[in-house]
Design an enzyme around this catalytic site. Structure first.
Site, PDB file in Angstrom:
ATOM      1  N   GLY A  13      58.376  24.550  11.310  1.00  0.00           N
ATOM      2  CA  GLY A  13      57.384  25.556  11.654  1.00  0.00           C
ATOM      3  C   GLY A  13      56.473  25.012  12.738  1.00  0.00           C
ATOM      4  O   GLY A  13      56.885  24.190  13.555  1.00  0.00           O
ATOM      5  N   CYS A  14      55.247  25.436  12.735  1.00  0.00           N
ATOM      6  CA  CYS A  14      54.270  25.016  13.738  1.00  0.00           C
ATOM      7  C   CYS A  14      54.185  23.496  13.791  1.00  0.00           C
ATOM      8  O   CYS A  14      53.911  22.853  12.785  1.00  0.00           O
ATOM      9  CB  CYS A  14      52.904  25.609  13.396  1.00  0.00           C
TER      10      CYS A  14
END
Length: 176
Positions: A13-14
């Site tokens: 993810g981020c």
């Protein structure tokens, strides 16, 4: 044991949220935010976010295997992600936010596959594990302002992380 440094590469993810969990361990020599797994050379953040490059947001971790093992790093990784979500991670949606382990040699591939199987059999998740295990490709470091974001922009990092739902998920699955 050797003191030669090795690299582990993960998409979770981020990338802002994937640096700090690794950065805190003895034997970790650096964590770089960047992009990998796509078809565009030298992508920018905006290129990757557009979804047209095929890249994942990822972190490249340089570590000393005499101090911290790849198995330990895998354990840290699994405890940062939702391995059942193929549409992104938490509030970050889209292909660039999917999860993947990028192996650098056959030993890492074997250990990653074994760890994924253990996660699947752990009983912690009722849905299938969708985290891919892929050969490492060219890793492009992200722009400077994305590096060590949790330190450089602490207030914004904490606000974004709190809003993401990541910490609640981790606490629910793995405990405090």
């Amino acid at each position: 044991m050797t003191n030669q440094l090795k690299t582990a590469t993960f998409a979770g993810g981020c990338f802002w949220c994937m640096v700090k969990p690794f950065d805190q361990w003895d034997g970790i020599h650096g964590v770089i935010s960047g992009y990998t797994g796509g078809h565009t050379e030298n992508p920018t953040y905006d290129d990757v976010k557009s979804g047209k490059t095929g890249h994942y947001e990822a972190v490249a971790i340089t570590y000393n295997p005499a101090v911290i093992t790849y198995e330990d790093i895998l354990t840290i990784y699994w405890q940062q992600i939702d391995p059942t979500d193929d549409g992104g991670q938490f509030h970050d949606r889209g292909d660039s936010y999917r999860t993947a382990i990028f192996y650098h040699d056959e030993g890492q591939k074997e250990l990653a596959e074994k760890s994924r199987q253990a996660i699947a059999e752990s009983g912690k998740f009722s849905d299938p594990i969708v985290t891919k295990i892929l050969p490492a490709q060219v890793f492009y470091p992200a722009e400077d302002h994305h590096q060590d974001y949790y330190q450089k922009n602490e207030a914004h990092y904490q606000k974004d992380r709190a809003a993401s739902g990541r910490d609640e998920f981790i606490a629910n699955v793995w405990g405090e």
